[in-house]
Motif scaffolding. Structure first.
Motif, PDB file in Angstrom:
ATOM      1  N   TYR A  63       9.197  -8.325  -7.041  1.00 33.60           N
ATOM      2  CA  TYR A  63       8.899  -7.431  -6.302  1.00 33.60           C
ATOM      3  C   TYR A  63       7.571  -7.913  -5.378  1.00 33.60           C
ATOM      4  O   TYR A  63       6.920  -8.921  -6.122  1.00 33.60           O
ATOM      5  N   ARG A  64       7.271  -7.373  -4.310  1.00 37.76           N
ATOM      6  CA  ARG A  64       6.111  -7.928  -3.513  1.00 37.76           C
ATOM      7  C   ARG A  64       5.078  -6.766  -3.364  1.00 37.76           C
ATOM      8  O   ARG A  64       5.204  -5.950  -2.445  1.00 37.76           O
ATOM      9  N   PRO A  65       4.424  -6.301  -4.391  1.00 39.86           N
ATOM     10  CA  PRO A  65       3.282  -5.523  -4.602  1.00 39.86           C
ATOM     11  C   PRO A  65       2.276  -5.775  -3.668  1.00 39.86           C
ATOM     12  O   PRO A  65       1.874  -7.055  -3.713  1.00 39.86           O
ATOM     13  N   SER A  66       1.206  -4.851  -3.341  1.00 42.81           N
ATOM     14  CA  SER A  66      -0.202  -5.113  -2.819  1.00 42.81           C
ATOM     15  C   SER A  66      -0.760  -3.895  -3.051  1.00 42.81           C
ATOM     16  O   SER A  66      -0.406  -2.828  -3.444  1.00 42.81           O
ATOM     17  N   ALA A  67      -2.325  -3.913  -2.826  1.00 46.77           N
ATOM     18  CA  ALA A  67      -3.137  -3.050  -3.247  1.00 46.77           C
ATOM     19  C   ALA A  67      -4.473  -2.754  -2.302  1.00 46.77           C
ATOM     20  O   ALA A  67      -4.928  -3.913  -2.083  1.00 46.77           O
ATOM     21  N   LEU A  68      -4.889  -1.760  -2.102  1.00 44.33           N
ATOM     22  CA  LEU A  68      -6.095  -1.228  -1.684  1.00 44.33           C
ATOM     23  C   LEU A  68      -6.973  -0.732  -2.605  1.00 44.33           C
ATOM     24  O   LEU A  68      -6.258   0.183  -3.301  1.00 44.33           O
ATOM     25  N   VAL A  69      -8.372  -0.969  -2.713  1.00 42.70           N
ATOM     26  CA  VAL A  69      -9.026  -0.067  -3.740  1.00 42.70           C
ATOM     27  C   VAL A  69     -10.090   0.247  -3.279  1.00 42.70           C
ATOM     28  O   VAL A  69     -11.207  -0.504  -2.831  1.00 42.70           O
ATOM     29  N   GLY A  70     -10.534   1.533  -3.488  1.00 39.61           N
ATOM     30  CA  GLY A  70     -11.676   2.152  -2.912  1.00 39.61           C
ATOM     31  C   GLY A  70     -12.866   2.302  -4.314  1.00 39.61           C
ATOM     32  O   GLY A  70     -12.616   2.743  -5.112  1.00 39.61           O
ATOM     33  N   ASP A  71     -14.110   2.099  -3.759  1.00 36.49           N
ATOM     34  CA  ASP A  71     -15.427   1.977  -4.390  1.00 36.49           C
ATOM     35  C   ASP A  71     -16.474   2.204  -3.424  1.00 36.49           C
ATOM     36  O   ASP A  71     -16.531   2.034  -2.327  1.00 36.49           O
ATOM     37  N   LEU A  72     -17.236   3.045  -4.179  1.00 36.71           N
ATOM     38  CA  LEU A  72     -18.893   3.434  -3.310  1.00 36.71           C
ATOM     39  C   LEU A  72     -19.391   1.891  -3.164  1.00 36.71           C
ATOM     40  O   LEU A  72     -19.977   1.509  -2.177  1.00 36.71           O
ATOM     41  N   ALA A  73     -19.371   1.127  -4.198  1.00 32.57           N
ATOM     42  CA  ALA A  73     -20.165  -0.169  -4.116  1.00 32.57           C
ATOM     43  C   ALA A  73     -19.329  -1.114  -5.078  1.00 32.57           C
ATOM     44  O   ALA A  73     -18.614  -0.699  -6.012  1.00 32.57           O
ATOM     45  N   THR A  74     -19.611  -2.443  -5.021  1.00 31.26           N
ATOM     46  CA  THR A  74     -18.951  -3.591  -5.724  1.00 31.26           C
ATOM     47  C   THR A  74     -17.564  -3.698  -5.164  1.00 31.26           C
ATOM     48  O   THR A  74     -16.817  -3.029  -4.662  1.00 31.26           O
ATOM     49  N   ASP A  75     -17.213  -5.161  -5.210  1.00 28.02           N
ATOM     50  CA  ASP A  75     -15.631  -5.374  -5.041  1.00 28.02           C
ATOM     51  C   ASP A  75     -15.210  -6.123  -6.434  1.00 28.02           C
ATOM     52  O   ASP A  75     -14.203  -6.945  -6.643  1.00 28.02           O
ATOM     53  N   ASN A  76     -15.776  -5.579  -7.519  1.00 27.88           N
ATOM     54  CA  ASN A  76     -15.248  -5.883  -8.916  1.00 27.88           C
ATOM     55  C   ASN A  76     -13.747  -5.629  -8.855  1.00 27.88           C
ATOM     56  O   ASN A  76     -13.051  -6.416  -9.516  1.00 27.88           O
ATOM     57  N   ASP A  77     -13.395  -4.397  -8.734  1.00 29.07           N
ATOM     58  CA  ASP A  77     -12.024  -3.953  -9.015  1.00 29.07           C
ATOM     59  C   ASP A  77     -10.943  -4.909  -7.995  1.00 29.07           C
ATOM     60  O   ASP A  77     -10.018  -5.283  -8.747  1.00 29.07           O
ATOM     61  N   ALA A  78     -11.068  -5.143  -6.794  1.00 29.81           N
ATOM     62  CA  ALA A  78     -10.415  -6.310  -6.156  1.00 29.81           C
ATOM     63  C   ALA A  78     -10.122  -7.534  -6.735  1.00 29.81           C
ATOM     64  O   ALA A  78      -9.270  -8.059  -6.908  1.00 29.81           O
ATOM     65  N   ALA A  79     -11.373  -7.895  -7.318  1.00 30.04           N
ATOM     66  CA  ALA A  79     -11.285  -9.231  -7.931  1.00 30.04           C
ATOM     67  C   ALA A  79     -10.416  -9.117  -9.218  1.00 30.04           C
ATOM     68  O   ALA A  79      -9.620 -10.167  -9.553  1.00 30.04           O
ATOM     69  N   ARG A  80     -10.750  -7.916 -10.026  1.00 32.44           N
ATOM     70  CA  ARG A  80      -9.527  -7.908 -11.267  1.00 32.44           C
ATOM     71  C   ARG A  80      -8.171  -7.647 -10.639  1.00 32.44           C
ATOM     72  O   ARG A  80      -7.436  -8.394 -11.320  1.00 32.44           O
ATOM     73  N   LEU A  81      -7.910  -7.063  -9.834  1.00 35.34           N
ATOM     74  CA  LEU A  81      -6.629  -6.824  -9.389  1.00 35.34           C
ATOM     75  C   LEU A  81      -5.959  -8.088  -8.698  1.00 35.34           C
ATOM     76  O   LEU A  81      -4.786  -8.298  -9.026  1.00 35.34           O
ATOM     77  N   ALA A  82      -6.734  -8.942  -8.356  1.00 35.72           N
ATOM     78  CA  ALA A  82      -6.371 -10.208  -7.411  1.00 35.72           C
ATOM     79  C   ALA A  82      -5.835 -11.159  -8.614  1.00 35.72           C
ATOM     80  O   ALA A  82      -4.970 -12.078  -8.064  1.00 35.72           O
ATOM     81  N   ARG A  83      -6.043 -11.163  -9.802  1.00 31.91           N
ATOM     82  CA  ARG A  83      -5.661 -12.002 -10.842  1.00 31.91           C
ATOM     83  C   ARG A  83      -4.054 -11.758 -11.003  1.00 31.91           C
ATOM     84  O   ARG A  83      -3.496 -12.647 -11.850  1.00 31.91           O
ATOM     85  N   SER A  84      -3.534 -10.706 -10.344  1.00 31.14           N
ATOM     86  CA  SER A  84      -2.075 -10.537 -10.474  1.00 31.14           C
ATOM     87  C   SER A  84      -1.443 -11.304  -9.410  1.00 31.14           C
ATOM     88  O   SER A  84      -0.141 -11.406  -9.471  1.00 31.14           O
ATOM     89  N   GLU A  85      -2.324 -11.896  -8.622  1.00 33.35           N
ATOM     90  CA  GLU A  85      -1.595 -12.729  -7.523  1.00 33.35           C
ATOM     91  C   GLU A  85      -1.060 -12.014  -6.312  1.00 33.35           C
ATOM     92  O   GLU A  85      -0.517 -12.533  -5.329  1.00 33.35           O
ATOM     93  N   ALA A  86      -1.266 -10.528  -6.220  1.00 39.42           N
ATOM     94  CA  ALA A  86      -0.659  -9.709  -5.267  1.00 39.42           C
ATOM     95  C   ALA A  86      -1.700  -9.697  -4.266  1.00 39.42           C
ATOM     96  O   ALA A  86      -3.023  -9.842  -4.492  1.00 39.42           O
ATOM     97  N   PRO A  87      -1.697  -9.546  -3.035  1.00 36.42           N
ATOM     98  CA  PRO A  87      -2.555  -9.289  -1.884  1.00 36.42           C
ATOM     99  C   PRO A  87      -3.294  -7.907  -2.128  1.00 36.42           C
ATOM    100  O   PRO A  87      -2.728  -6.955  -2.516  1.00 36.42           O
ATOM    101  N   VAL A  88      -4.522  -8.154  -2.153  1.00 40.37           N
ATOM    102  CA  VAL A  88      -5.480  -7.059  -2.536  1.00 40.37           C
ATOM    103  C   VAL A  88      -6.874  -6.951  -1.487  1.00 40.37           C
ATOM    104  O   VAL A  88      -7.392  -7.947  -1.293  1.00 40.37           O
ATOM    105  N   LYS A  89      -7.093  -5.841  -1.340  1.00 39.77           N
ATOM    106  CA  LYS A  89      -8.228  -5.857  -0.457  1.00 39.77           C
ATOM    107  C   LYS A  89      -9.270  -4.465  -1.040  1.00 39.77           C
ATOM    108  O   LYS A  89      -8.924  -3.632  -1.251  1.00 39.77           O
TER     109      LYS A  89
END
Lengths: 222, 222
Positions: A63-89
């Motif tokens: 499948y072709r999943p993607s994700a947006l991730v909200g936080d007050l600060a840091t882009d740590n979560d996007a970096a974590r999720l990007a390990r899945s190789e899905a598009p993430v912002k």
């Protein structure tokens, strides 16, 4: 005081504007044939771990999943999720305790939704603020980790009521914290009668099959 | 949108009014010789368990503690805390994600502060909203449970920055979740350099002695 008529009026305008943007997003998602799932929970309930596992498993299944991730600060979560190789912002909200539809709209600029099957939107970790903001999603998941206690649905009824599906996370820790499964389900259902409840552990993989099956059943592929 | 000048102005008025009430409370607390400690954290970090243990231990040691506890809904926490036999009152906030000084003022009506040594104020479980609201407290504690992950200070810098002391809770689960003590302390201190950090478990009692000693050192008795 914060309940003065003036604040209420301003808040209603904000919500009305948000609803309009969300409505436009929803019809855009429908046209593109993408399933949009948002995730709300308190901080540390395991949203990102759950999402990372979900993205990875969906990719593996073609499948072709993607994700947006909200936080007050840091882009740590996007970096974590990007390990899945899905598009993430990452969306950073500054001091705002929730995502708004306009932030989602902006984050999607440049993405071709037609090329995606799933979009997951991880909201800011908060059991209050995100409740009133429609993001144009098809499904809203509320996550509750076994370590938070079974009473949370009773204490935060609005967010549980605004969700379509409850996911109990960190099942691997249930015994260590003497989690009462029945009490948790009862509390969820007293706030939102009939809501489906899934229990799983992103760490051990327990229950993930059931969740993946549910996601697959939601999109029709030819 | 929610960052329009009009909302900012309304919010500033709310905060200004809150600061005035908080200032009046603080001088009232000082005159009564009572130490006021507020607690903030995400939902399910163990604020109530920690507070119940603290009240019980202070009572056993001959002190006169008391507590106010904030939640959107239910008075379950007040009922739990009342088992310690300390005076306790619940504040329910409806949909509001934080306590305000005026709510504390109202909840204290009829209490004789001169007869108390400690007042604990448990805020609504939220890592965003309570940050800007002064409640007249002498000390603000931010709690972080080992199950939430070491990254929370980086994601919610404002609330950690507004606190005087960080308490890491649920130490009994640290091994099960592979909690990285050093990373947590480093993240806390990168947001709030020099902040004191305590680690404890209300369940096993580990670290509670140190916390009690700290509380005792804060009030001068003759």
């Amino acid at each position: 005081m914060s309940t003065s008529p003036r604040i209420v009026e301003v808040r209603q305008n904000v919500l009305k504007h948000n609803d309009e943007v969300a409505r436009a997003l929803r019809s855009r998602f429908e046209q593109a044939g993408i399933l949009v799932v948002s995730l709300v929970s308190s901080p540390g309930s395991g949203k990102t771990a759950f999402l990372e596992k979900t993205l990875t498993l969906l990719k593996q299944a073609g499948y072709r999943p993607s994700a947006l991730v909200g936080d007050l600060a840091t882009d740590n979560d996007a970096a974590r999720l990007a390990r899945s190789e899905a598009p993430v912002k990452q969306i950073t909200t500054g001091t705002l305790c929730h995502l708004e539809a306009a932030m989602v709209e902006k984050a999607l600029e440049g993405w071709n939704l037609e090329e995606l099957d799933y979009l997951f939107i991880e909201n800011v970790g908060n059991l209050v603020c995100p409740a009133s903001y429609d993001l144009g999603e098809n499904l809203r998941l509320v996550l509750l980790s076994v370590t938070e206690g079974e009473d949370k649905p009773l204490k935060y009824p609005t967010i549980f009521n605004s969700a379509d599906l409850a996911v109990i996370t960190k099942l691997d820790l249930a015994e260590a914290v003497e989690f009462d499964h029945e009490a948790a389900r009862e509390n969820i259902r007293s706030v939102r009668p009939g809501m489906a409840v899934m229990e799983l552990s992103a760490k051990t993989g327990q229950g993930m099959d059931h969740w993946l099956g549910f996601l697959r059943s939601k999109i029709a592929r030819t």
